[in-house]
Write a protein that holds these residues in place. Structure first.
Motif, PDB file in Angstrom:
ATOM      1  N   GLY A 190      42.622  41.662  35.984  1.00  0.00           N
ATOM      2  CA  GLY A 190      41.652  42.001  37.022  1.00  0.00           C
ATOM      3  C   GLY A 190      42.117  43.165  37.872  1.00  0.00           C
ATOM      4  N   GLY A 191      41.346  43.444  38.906  1.00  0.00           N
ATOM      5  CA  GLY A 191      41.660  44.570  39.769  1.00  0.00           C
ATOM      6  C   GLY A 191      40.993  45.843  39.308  1.00  0.00           C
ATOM      7  N   PRO A 192      41.065  46.893  40.109  1.00  0.00           N
ATOM      8  CA  PRO A 192      40.398  48.154  39.757  1.00  0.00           C
ATOM      9  C   PRO A 192      41.106  48.866  38.616  1.00  0.00           C
ATOM     10  CG  PRO A 192      41.723  48.429  41.732  1.00  0.00           C
ATOM     11  CD  PRO A 192      41.771  46.971  41.407  1.00  0.00           C
ATOM     12  N   VAL A 221      48.934  43.791  46.456  1.00  0.00           N
ATOM     13  CA  VAL A 221      47.957  43.063  45.662  1.00  0.00           C
ATOM     14  C   VAL A 221      48.251  41.569  45.736  1.00  0.00           C
ATOM     15  CG1 VAL A 221      46.980  42.733  43.359  1.00  0.00           C
ATOM     16  CG2 VAL A 221      47.704  45.014  44.097  1.00  0.00           C
ATOM     17  N   ALA A 222      47.206  40.777  45.951  1.00  0.00           N
ATOM     18  CA  ALA A 222      47.315  39.318  45.905  1.00  0.00           C
ATOM     19  C   ALA A 222      46.745  38.828  44.582  1.00  0.00           C
ATOM     20  CB  ALA A 222      46.558  38.685  47.074  1.00  0.00           C
ATOM     21  N   VAL A 223      47.517  37.964  43.898  1.00  0.00           N
ATOM     22  CA  VAL A 223      47.130  37.437  42.598  1.00  0.00           C
ATOM     23  C   VAL A 223      47.072  35.913  42.680  1.00  0.00           C
ATOM     24  CG1 VAL A 223      47.789  37.229  40.166  1.00  0.00           C
ATOM     25  CG2 VAL A 223      48.160  39.382  41.389  1.00  0.00           C
ATOM     26  N   ASP A 224      46.012  35.327  42.143  1.00  0.00           N
ATOM     27  CA  ASP A 224      45.892  33.878  42.119  1.00  0.00           C
ATOM     28  C   ASP A 224      47.022  33.281  41.280  1.00  0.00           C
ATOM     29  OD1 ASP A 224      44.748  31.261  40.677  1.00  0.00           O
ATOM     30  OD2 ASP A 224      43.750  31.502  42.610  1.00  0.00           O
ATOM     31  N   ARG A 225      47.720  32.350  41.857  1.00  0.00           N
ATOM     32  CA  ARG A 225      48.905  31.795  41.208  1.00  0.00           C
ATOM     33  C   ARG A 225      48.567  31.014  39.935  1.00  0.00           C
ATOM     34  NH1 ARG A 225      54.164  29.442  43.876  1.00  0.00           N
ATOM     35  NH2 ARG A 225      54.894  27.999  42.279  1.00  0.00           N
ATOM     36  N   GLU A 226      47.420  30.353  39.907  1.00  0.00           N
ATOM     37  CA  GLU A 226      47.049  29.528  38.766  1.00  0.00           C
ATOM     38  C   GLU A 226      46.382  30.331  37.657  1.00  0.00           C
ATOM     39  OE1 GLU A 226      47.710  26.304  38.134  1.00  0.00           O
ATOM     40  OE2 GLU A 226      48.989  26.421  39.912  1.00  0.00           O
ATOM     41  N   GLN A 229      44.493  35.961  38.113  1.00  0.00           N
ATOM     42  CA  GLN A 229      43.509  36.995  38.414  1.00  0.00           C
ATOM     43  C   GLN A 229      43.771  37.621  39.785  1.00  0.00           C
ATOM     44  OE1 GLN A 229      40.928  38.165  36.219  1.00  0.00           O
ATOM     45  NE2 GLN A 229      42.483  37.119  34.973  1.00  0.00           N
ATOM     46  N   VAL A 230      43.566  38.935  39.848  1.00  0.00           N
ATOM     47  CA  VAL A 230      43.721  39.652  41.115  1.00  0.00           C
ATOM     48  C   VAL A 230      42.678  39.155  42.105  1.00  0.00           C
ATOM     49  CG1 VAL A 230      43.522  41.898  42.235  1.00  0.00           C
ATOM     50  CG2 VAL A 230      44.761  41.686  40.070  1.00  0.00           C
ATOM     51  N   GLN A 231      43.123  38.772  43.294  1.00  0.00           N
ATOM     52  CA  GLN A 231      42.221  38.288  44.329  1.00  0.00           C
ATOM     53  C   GLN A 231      41.784  39.389  45.277  1.00  0.00           C
ATOM     54  OE1 GLN A 231      45.180  35.460  45.732  1.00  0.00           O
ATOM     55  NE2 GLN A 231      43.865  33.747  45.155  1.00  0.00           N
TER      56      GLN A 231
END
Length: 316
Positions: A190-192, A221-226, A229-231
């Motif tokens: 994910g992410g741009p 960048v914050a990424v969902d730990r589970e 995906q980039v948050q």
């Protein structure tokens, strides 16, 4: 009862402790002082009392205010060394009880910003030891991945992919222990377009935070730990602000020796950062020192320690 006094590495100093010495004058040994005839042959004892100390037992916290998610203080206790004890200890805040950290030959335990330590073996195995209950879990870094760092029951690894035009991209992997003892491997996505991942800089139960670049400028960048995906990702950030503190509602960026910190809302890292000048500090003079976020407060470990609301207001 001895009390523990934690001091930062810059303030730690060696302390000499006076010890009691005793000597037994057994029968047959020439007495030091004249004695009566009836006392000759009787054992005598001389006791030299220990010198009294006027300060607490000294201890040193492991990894204070790293700004990279590897502090030695967790939610329930703190990892530290202590005068008179060998190795690393973990002491619970609630009752002051201390337990010794397991020692393993050739492997040094790494703080993870929690009550868990990480042991990285040469074969790619990462063991997580939880000081709160003494249990261990582990992951195995898959072949072909490079190990970067570990947080609370989470290892971050990467591989590099090369494009036809010769450019390379770092693919990030989040490794966590599965319930069956295997390793759960999640690829970050994910992410741009054009987002290039760099070094991990912190994690909690919800997210992993990574440095990245976009259009040649640094981003957080914050990424969902589970899910991996980039948050959310920030706008361009000053290069000097490389230290990060994670709170439930905010992310704080700071630089050593700089009085101004940047505060981002965790719900939207792309928002313009709020600028907060730490009370009682100035650049190159008592700037951010052992900085921490406690709830909605910024706590700076200067002397005296100061606390001020992240949103502004009266300091304490």
């Amino acid at each position: 009862m001895l009390r523990h006094s934690f001091v930062g590495p810059a303030r730690a100093r060696r302390v000499a402790v006076a010890a009691a010495a005793s000597a037994m004058l057994a029968g047959g040994v020439i007495p030091l002082l004249p004695t009566s005839a009836s006392a000759v042959g009787a054992a005598q004892e001389t006791v030299v009392p220990a010198a009294l100390r006027s300060y607490n037992t000294r201890a040193m916290i492991r990894s204070t205010s790293t700004g990279s998610g590897h502090d030695g203080a967790g939610a329930q206790g703190v990892f530290h060394t202590q005068e008179g004890r060998t190795g690393v200890l973990w002491t619970r805040y609630a009752d002051g009880e201390s337990v010794a950290v397991p020692q393993r030959a050739g492997v040094s335990p790494a703080p993870t910003g929690s009550d868990v330590l990480a042991y990285k073996d040469a074969d790619g195995r990462v063991e997580f030891w939880d000081a709160t209950d003494g249990t261990s879990r582990s992951v195995q870094v898959p072949a072909g991945l490079g190990y970067l760092t570990a947080f609370d029951n989470l290892a971050v690894a990467f591989r590099t992919e090369s494009a036809e035009d010769g450019t390379s991209t770092r693919i990030m992997h989040l490794l966590t222990p599965a319930s069956d003892g295997s390793t759960r491997d999640v690829t970050v996505g994910g992410g741009p377009a054009g987002l290039q991942f760099g070094a991990p800089t912190g994690a909690d139960a919800r997210s992993v935070f990574l440095w990245a670049s976009l259009d040649g400028r640094p981003r957080l960048v914050a990424v969902d730990r589970e899910s991996g995906q980039v948050q959310s990702w920030s706008g361009p950030l000053p290069v000097a602000y490389r230290k990060v503190l994670i709170a439930p509602d905010h992310v704080v960026l700071f630089a050593s020796g700089v009085a101004k910190v940047l505060v981002l809302p965790r719900a939207d890292l792309s928002a313009a950062p709020a600028e907060v000048v730490l009370t009682g500090t100035a650049d190159e003079m008592r700037g951010a020192s052992d900085l921490a976020v406690v709830g909605d407060w910024l706590v700076n470990g200067v002397s005296p320690v100061t606390a001020q609301p992240i949103a502004g207001g009266r300091w304490r």
